[in-house]
Write an enzyme that holds these catalytic residues in place. Structure first.
Site, PDB file in Angstrom:
ATOM      1  N   HIS A  29      -6.440  15.099 -19.394  1.00 41.89           N
ATOM      2  CA  HIS A  29      -7.832  15.531 -19.527  1.00 41.89           C
ATOM      3  C   HIS A  29      -8.124  16.687 -18.575  1.00 41.89           C
ATOM      4  O   HIS A  29      -8.778  17.666 -18.945  1.00 41.89           O
ATOM      5  CB  HIS A  29      -8.800  14.388 -19.186  1.00 41.89           C
ATOM      6  CG  HIS A  29      -8.766  13.239 -20.114  1.00 41.89           C
ATOM      7  ND1 HIS A  29      -8.565  11.949 -19.667  1.00 41.89           N
ATOM      8  CD2 HIS A  29      -8.925  13.149 -21.455  1.00 41.89           C
ATOM      9  CE1 HIS A  29      -8.612  11.124 -20.693  1.00 41.89           C
ATOM     10  NE2 HIS A  29      -8.815  11.828 -21.803  1.00 41.89           N
ATOM     11  N   LYS A  53     -15.860   1.277 -27.533  1.00 47.06           N
ATOM     12  CA  LYS A  53     -14.505   1.289 -26.977  1.00 47.06           C
ATOM     13  C   LYS A  53     -14.317   0.268 -25.863  1.00 47.06           C
ATOM     14  O   LYS A  53     -13.228   0.147 -25.326  1.00 47.06           O
ATOM     15  CB  LYS A  53     -14.159   2.697 -26.457  1.00 47.06           C
ATOM     16  CG  LYS A  53     -13.857   3.689 -27.554  1.00 47.06           C
ATOM     17  CD  LYS A  53     -13.209   4.926 -26.962  1.00 47.06           C
ATOM     18  CE  LYS A  53     -12.728   5.861 -28.044  1.00 47.06           C
ATOM     19  NZ  LYS A  53     -12.070   7.038 -27.478  1.00 47.06           N
ATOM     20  N   ARG A 107      -2.865  15.911 -28.542  1.00 43.25           N
ATOM     21  CA  ARG A 107      -1.574  15.538 -27.955  1.00 43.25           C
ATOM     22  C   ARG A 107      -0.502  15.433 -29.022  1.00 43.25           C
ATOM     23  O   ARG A 107       0.594  15.936 -28.872  1.00 43.25           O
ATOM     24  CB  ARG A 107      -1.688  14.195 -27.226  1.00 43.25           C
ATOM     25  CG  ARG A 107      -2.582  14.211 -26.016  1.00 43.25           C
ATOM     26  CD  ARG A 107      -2.765  12.828 -25.399  1.00 43.25           C
ATOM     27  NE  ARG A 107      -3.281  11.895 -26.379  1.00 43.25           N
ATOM     28  CZ  ARG A 107      -2.663  10.781 -26.763  1.00 43.25           C
ATOM     29  NH1 ARG A 107      -1.512  10.436 -26.248  1.00 43.25           N
ATOM     30  NH2 ARG A 107      -3.199   9.984 -27.668  1.00 43.25           N
ATOM     31  N   SER A 145      -5.226   7.535 -21.917  1.00 43.75           N
ATOM     32  CA  SER A 145      -5.944   6.585 -21.059  1.00 43.75           C
ATOM     33  C   SER A 145      -5.500   5.157 -21.344  1.00 43.75           C
ATOM     34  O   SER A 145      -5.338   4.349 -20.426  1.00 43.75           O
ATOM     35  CB  SER A 145      -7.455   6.714 -21.280  1.00 43.75           C
ATOM     36  OG  SER A 145      -7.910   7.961 -20.832  1.00 43.75           O
TER      37      SER A 145
END
Length: 179
Positions: A29, A53, A107, A145
């Protein structure tokens, strides 16, 4: 007869927003933040509330982890960066912060599939907002993450994936959860 001198018009400021849950903020990030900050006059980092989330870290702590990492980036880029939270659609956060660009980091191929869908929806919601994709650097493209949290939950070393501050906060949250 003299002609009036033209008044220089200030160039419009380019303001971009890079949004995420940042649970936790990773070096991937931070790489996108640094690179995006070089492309705009002002970069806003939007930390999403996103209860769907089920983030491990509370919103204020995620924001603080991002803020803590910015001085080093600002020292390298001279960029104007601000951290805000938002509890709305991304395009509403972009508008509310005076931005016209959304930055998204990619990514892997599966990121691209999702982001193309999001870009299409955002374009329908506000055609004046553009999305800019930044490919993850080779050294960060495997970091997520979710993986960082999983490694940390098994007491693995996450020091190369997050800042020391974020590592301490994340490990404290995991310890609270465990016991």
């Amino acid at each position: 007869m003299s002609t009036p001198a033209s008044t220089p018009t200030a160039a419009p400021r380019r303001v971009g927003l890079y949004a995420g849950t940042f649970d936790p903020v990773t070096v991937g990030h931070l790489d996108v933040i640094e690179r995006a900050s070089r492309l705009v006059d002002r970069l806003i980092i939007g930390v999403a509330h996103n209860p769907g989330k089920s983030p491990l870290m509370p919103l204020d702590e995620r924001m603080e982890c991002v803020r803590e990492a910015l001085p080093a980036i600002k020292a390298r880029t001279g960029g104007d960066m601000t951290v805000v939270s938002f509890h709305s659609l991304l395009v509403e956060a972009v508008r509310a912060n005076g931005a016209t660009l959304i930055f998204r980091g990619l990514r892997v191929l599966s990121d691209f599939d999702y982001e193309v869908q999001m870009t299409g929806v955002n374009r329908r919601l506000d055609s004046a907002i553009e999305t800019v994709f930044l490919m993850a650097s080779e050294r960060t493209q495997f970091i997520s993450s979710r993986m960082v949290k999983e490694i940390a939950s098994y007491h693995g070393d996450i020091s190369e994936f997050v800042t020391p501050y974020t590592q301490a906060r994340l490990l404290a949250r995991l310890a609270e959860r465990a016991g």
